[in-house]
Design an enzyme around this catalytic site. Structure first.
Site, PDB file in Angstrom:
ATOM      1  N   HIS A  61      42.189  34.632  49.162  1.00 12.37           N
ATOM      2  CA  HIS A  61      42.764  33.936  48.009  1.00 12.37           C
ATOM      3  C   HIS A  61      44.157  34.424  47.590  1.00 12.37           C
ATOM      4  O   HIS A  61      45.130  33.672  47.606  1.00 12.37           O
ATOM      5  CB  HIS A  61      41.845  34.107  46.789  1.00 12.37           C
ATOM      6  CG  HIS A  61      40.415  33.737  46.999  1.00 12.37           C
ATOM      7  ND1 HIS A  61      39.972  32.441  46.998  1.00 12.37           N
ATOM      8  CD2 HIS A  61      39.310  34.506  47.201  1.00 12.37           C
ATOM      9  CE1 HIS A  61      38.660  32.411  47.175  1.00 12.37           C
ATOM     10  NE2 HIS A  61      38.237  33.655  47.308  1.00 12.37           N
TER      11      HIS A  61
HETATM   12  C1  BDR Z   1      39.575  35.320  42.846  1.00 11.59           C
HETATM   13  O1  BDR Z   1      38.543  36.113  42.295  1.00 11.59           O
HETATM   14  C2  BDR Z   1      38.597  37.417  42.796  1.00 11.59           C
HETATM   15  O2  BDR Z   1      37.333  37.840  43.198  1.00 11.59           O
HETATM   16  C3  BDR Z   1      39.598  37.410  43.924  1.00 11.59           C
HETATM   17  O3  BDR Z   1      40.319  38.625  43.946  1.00 11.59           O
HETATM   18  C4  BDR Z   1      40.499  36.238  43.602  1.00 11.59           C
HETATM   19  O4  BDR Z   1      41.568  36.614  42.753  1.00 11.59           O
HETATM   20  C5  BDR Z   1      38.942  34.232  43.696  1.00 11.59           C
HETATM   21  O5  BDR Z   1      38.108  33.437  42.930  1.00 11.59           O
END
Ligand code: BDR
Ligand code: CA
Length: 312
Positions: free
Chosen positions: A241
């Site tokens: 992400h």
């Molecule tokens: C987001 O949530 C976190 O667990 C990850 O780092 C990312 O920023 C994804 O939903």
């Protein structure tokens, strides 16, 4: 001129890779890293941010600690994804570089007020609590922000922590609403795009065989990080992400998106934290964000590998 940025983050393995990408990019001047409570509590996210800087050999980077909890709601964390430390996978030494004394929202305010307006970009990789606190304390920062680039939310992909909410927005929806209403230019990288940036085996192996300490450590982080999502989605690899935020800053032509309205649900417990993205522009609400949905994922991973290779 270099991109002058502040990274606001809750590391997290994918946050760590995003920080490394920024540290490896000569076009970026990283003014500071602000830690926030999110994937794990603040006392771990700030340590993790410093561990990552030291892994990259960038001990001089300034790391600040910010909000210990969301504005209204209780903190929820994501050890089920990131492990007990938030950065499970590689064994990284305890950091030696100091934590800065200033409170992260104050650092954000001072930086935006002391530098020329329209020069500082906020790259947001976690819940938006620090940014919201800064906006509430000093609203004059809003028109001075060059752009907020944030990973969060989802449209056609739905949510990853509830059926409709993505983790970063769900943890502090009130902060997110404040940020989306602040008037600064915003780019949002929701699950719709990050779910296409998958850490396939061959992509992870490219990091593992790098002849520096960063590459193999990143491979170990991603081995751990992807196991949860691979099981959940049945995909080849987990979504990487947060590095999408830095990649969009560096090379926006790897992505496609559209200017639309984004509103954040803060009232209904059932749909709390949902990003109501008006993709078809049916609401009549004013555009407040550039929402990204498409990615050239091969180009993205090529850039990432190329950049990480330049680190220690
Ligand atoms: C987001 O949530 C976190 O667990 C990850 O780092 C990312 O920023 C994804 O939903
Ligand atoms: Ca994150």
């Amino acid at each position: 001129m270099k991109h002058q940025i502040i990274i606001d983050t809750d590391p997290g393995q994918d946050d760590a890779v995003a920080i490394l990408l920024a540290l490896a990019s000569p076009e970026i001047e990283l003014l500071g890293i602000c830690a926030v409570a999110g994937n794990v509590p603040l006392h771990l996210t700030e340590v993790n941010a410093r561990k990552v800087c030291e892994l990259a050999g960038k001990h001089e980077t300034k790391v600040y600690a910010g909000a210990i909890r969301p504005i209204f709601r209780s903190l929820i964390t994501a050890e089920h994804v990131h492990g007990k430390t938030g950065l499970d996978g590689p064994v990284l030494p305890e950091p030696k570089m100091p934590l800065q004394k200033q409170y992260a929202p104050d650092f954000i305010i001072d930086t935006l007020m002391s530098r020329p307006a329209g020069t500082v970009t906020l790259c947001c990789l976690g819940p938006l609590t620090n940014i919201a606190l800064a906006l509430v304390k000093e609203p004059r920062i809003a028109p001075r922000i060059k752009r907020i680039i944030a990973m969060g939310g989802g449209w056609s992909e739905g949510g990853n922590i509830t059926p409709v909410a993505e983790f970063n927005i769900y943890v502090d929806p009130h902060a997110a609403r404040l940020v989306f209403d602040c008037g600064a230019p915003i780019t949002l990288l929701p699950l719709d795009v990050t779910h296409q940036a998958l850490t396939t085996r061959s992509r992870i192996e490219k990091f593992r065989v790098m002849k520096n300490q960063t590459g193999p450590a990143v491979a170990a982080m991603l081995d751990f990080f992807e196991r949860f999502d691979v099981e959940k989605y049945g995909s080849d690899g987990g979504p990487l992400h947060d590095p999408c935020v830095i990649a969009w800053l560096l090379q926006p032509d790897l992505f496609t998106g559209k200017d639309v309205n984004v509103a954040v649900e803060c009232d209904s417990e059932l749909t709390m934290g949902q990003t109501v993205i008006d993709w078809w522009r049916v609401s009549g609400r004013e555009t407040n964000a550039h929402v990204v949905r498409g990615i050239n994922s091969d180009g993205f991973f090529e850039m990432l590998s190329e950049r990480l290779l330049s680190l220690s």
